[in-house]
Design a protein around this motif. Sequence first.
Motif, mmCIF file in Angstrom:
data_model
loop_
_atom_site.group_PDB
_atom_site.id
_atom_site.type_symbol
_atom_site.label_atom_id
_atom_site.label_comp_id
_atom_site.label_asym_id
_atom_site.label_seq_id
_atom_site.Cartn_x
_atom_site.Cartn_y
_atom_site.Cartn_z
ATOM 1 N N VAL A 1 -4.548 2.934 -15.905
ATOM 2 C CA VAL A 1 -4.537 1.756 -15.730
ATOM 3 C C VAL A 1 -3.923 1.078 -14.674
ATOM 4 C CG1 VAL A 1 -3.766 -0.541 -17.095
ATOM 5 C CG2 VAL A 1 -4.676 1.343 -18.278
ATOM 6 N N MET A 2 -2.886 1.630 -14.084
ATOM 7 C CA MET A 2 -2.088 1.114 -13.027
ATOM 8 C C MET A 2 -3.074 1.596 -11.891
ATOM 9 S SD MET A 2 0.657 -0.269 -14.253
ATOM 10 C CE MET A 2 -0.303 -0.780 -15.402
ATOM 11 N N ARG A 3 -3.665 2.583 -11.689
ATOM 12 C CA ARG A 3 -4.622 2.988 -10.650
ATOM 13 C C ARG A 3 -5.601 2.056 -10.523
ATOM 14 N NH1 ARG A 3 -3.172 8.516 -12.530
ATOM 15 N NH2 ARG A 3 -2.074 9.532 -11.032
ATOM 16 N N MET A 4 -6.091 1.550 -11.530
ATOM 17 C CA MET A 4 -7.300 0.483 -11.631
ATOM 18 C C MET A 4 -6.869 -0.517 -11.218
ATOM 19 S SD MET A 4 -9.594 1.417 -14.797
ATOM 20 C CE MET A 4 -8.652 1.159 -16.124
ATOM 21 N N GLU A 5 -5.674 -1.136 -11.439
ATOM 22 C CA GLU A 5 -5.099 -2.450 -10.909
ATOM 23 C C GLU A 5 -4.949 -2.118 -9.460
ATOM 24 O OE1 GLU A 5 -3.085 -3.882 -15.217
ATOM 25 O OE2 GLU A 5 -1.960 -3.580 -13.559
ATOM 26 N N HIS A 6 -4.300 -1.265 -9.014
ATOM 27 C CA HIS A 6 -4.223 -0.881 -7.603
ATOM 28 C C HIS A 6 -5.572 -1.112 -6.840
ATOM 29 C CE1 HIS A 6 -0.248 1.932 -8.018
ATOM 30 N NE2 HIS A 6 -0.134 0.494 -8.584
ATOM 31 N N ALA A 7 -6.485 -0.602 -7.391
ATOM 32 C CA ALA A 7 -7.894 -0.654 -6.597
ATOM 33 C C ALA A 7 -8.396 -2.197 -6.678
ATOM 34 C CB ALA A 7 -9.062 0.134 -7.410
ATOM 35 N N LEU B 1 0.762 -1.246 0.250
ATOM 36 C CA LEU B 1 0.004 0.121 0.026
ATOM 37 C C LEU B 1 0.917 1.178 -0.001
ATOM 38 C CD1 LEU B 1 -2.643 -1.265 2.369
ATOM 39 C CD2 LEU B 1 -3.041 -0.999 -0.088
ATOM 40 N N LEU B 2 2.099 0.936 0.674
ATOM 41 C CA LEU B 2 3.008 2.565 0.782
ATOM 42 C C LEU B 2 3.493 2.568 -0.621
ATOM 43 C CD1 LEU B 2 4.629 4.574 2.021
ATOM 44 C CD2 LEU B 2 6.294 2.959 2.625
ATOM 45 N N HIS B 3 3.929 1.288 -1.493
ATOM 46 C CA HIS B 3 4.285 1.501 -2.799
ATOM 47 C C HIS B 3 3.142 2.019 -3.853
ATOM 48 C CE1 HIS B 3 6.766 -0.172 -5.883
ATOM 49 N NE2 HIS B 3 5.950 -0.194 -6.468
ATOM 50 N N PHE B 4 1.840 1.348 -3.741
ATOM 51 C CA PHE B 4 0.940 2.308 -4.232
ATOM 52 C C PHE B 4 0.708 3.902 -4.079
ATOM 53 C CE2 PHE B 4 -1.924 -1.756 -4.418
ATOM 54 C CZ PHE B 4 -1.055 -2.454 -5.475
ATOM 55 N N THR B 5 0.908 4.256 -2.832
ATOM 56 C CA THR B 5 0.874 5.666 -2.487
ATOM 57 C C THR B 5 1.994 6.377 -3.245
ATOM 58 O OG1 THR B 5 -0.162 4.860 -0.349
ATOM 59 C CG2 THR B 5 0.775 7.268 -0.431
ATOM 60 N N MET B 6 3.094 6.081 -2.843
ATOM 61 C CA MET B 6 4.229 6.605 -3.701
ATOM 62 C C MET B 6 4.028 6.931 -5.092
ATOM 63 S SD MET B 6 7.880 5.112 -1.995
ATOM 64 C CE MET B 6 7.563 3.302 -2.218
ATOM 65 N N GLU C 1 2.600 14.905 -15.666
ATOM 66 C CA GLU C 1 2.529 16.271 -16.031
ATOM 67 C C GLU C 1 3.919 16.640 -17.061
ATOM 68 O OE1 GLU C 1 3.016 19.034 -12.755
ATOM 69 O OE2 GLU C 1 4.323 20.503 -13.809
ATOM 70 N N LYS C 2 4.873 15.870 -16.605
ATOM 71 C CA LYS C 2 6.311 15.989 -17.415
ATOM 72 C C LYS C 2 6.190 15.535 -18.874
ATOM 73 C CE LYS C 2 10.741 17.039 -17.602
ATOM 74 N NZ LYS C 2 11.300 18.460 -17.339
ATOM 75 N N SER C 3 5.387 14.379 -18.918
ATOM 76 C CA SER C 3 5.443 13.764 -20.363
ATOM 77 C C SER C 3 4.264 14.281 -21.280
ATOM 78 C CB SER C 3 5.237 12.104 -20.333
ATOM 79 O OG SER C 3 4.031 11.872 -19.528
ATOM 80 N N GLY C 4 3.286 14.933 -20.550
ATOM 81 C CA GLY C 4 2.018 15.267 -21.196
ATOM 82 C C GLY C 4 1.001 13.998 -21.460
ATOM 83 N N ILE C 5 1.117 12.904 -20.842
ATOM 84 C CA ILE C 5 0.410 11.906 -21.286
ATOM 85 C C ILE C 5 -1.003 11.909 -20.399
ATOM 86 C CG2 ILE C 5 2.152 10.201 -21.707
ATOM 87 C CD1 ILE C 5 1.597 9.150 -18.828
ATOM 88 N N GLY C 6 -1.085 12.974 -19.202
ATOM 89 C CA GLY C 6 -2.374 13.106 -19.112
ATOM 90 C C GLY C 6 -2.569 11.680 -17.829
ATOM 91 N N SER C 7 -3.820 11.921 -17.219
ATOM 92 C CA SER C 7 -4.119 10.975 -16.217
ATOM 93 C C SER C 7 -5.119 9.916 -16.775
ATOM 94 C CB SER C 7 -4.938 11.590 -14.950
ATOM 95 O OG SER C 7 -6.071 12.363 -15.533
ATOM 96 N N MET C 8 -5.138 9.930 -17.991
ATOM 97 C CA MET C 8 -5.920 8.941 -18.661
ATOM 98 C C MET C 8 -5.044 8.007 -19.450
ATOM 99 S SD MET C 8 -8.945 9.375 -17.631
ATOM 100 C CE MET C 8 -9.825 8.123 -18.411
#
Length: 146
Positions: free
Chosen positions: A73-79, A45-50, A61-68
């Motif tokens: 996908v990684m956030r959905m797998e964390h869930a 869970l700490l790893h997910f938070t980081m 922000e840096k790459s311009g890929i945005g949150s979608m």
Amino acid sequence: MTIKDFMTSKHRECDHLLTQAEDFLESGEFDEALSKYSAFKNETLLHFTMEEEYLFPMLEEKSGIGSMGPTNVMRMEHAQAKSLFEKMDEAYNAKDKERAFSLGESMNILLQQHNLKEEQMLYTMMNSALAENAEEIVQKLQNYEN
């Protein structure tokens, strides 16, 4: 040390804790199994938070890929993993060895597939997009706390 090296080493630490929990579970040492399982859960869970609070927003922000993009996908797998933790909590607290093993196997499959995507794609993108601040980023990750 690169961001990829640091985060990959954290994946290995989590894997090791789950293996230890299952070894204790196999031998019927439920208190030790619960202790290692709790350490595995807390570190994961700490790893997910980081990632969710620090690395993903910076990469987006840096790459311009945005949150979608891939971070979504990684956030959905964390869930999915967080949902599985709730069931694993029940199994470990009930000392239900067979259910804990079954859920542990599901968690292991989910995390191995997830970690592979991160290690092969996302962390490589981070190493490239965030290279100029990599040392500072790794230092902050090393000091990250719950």
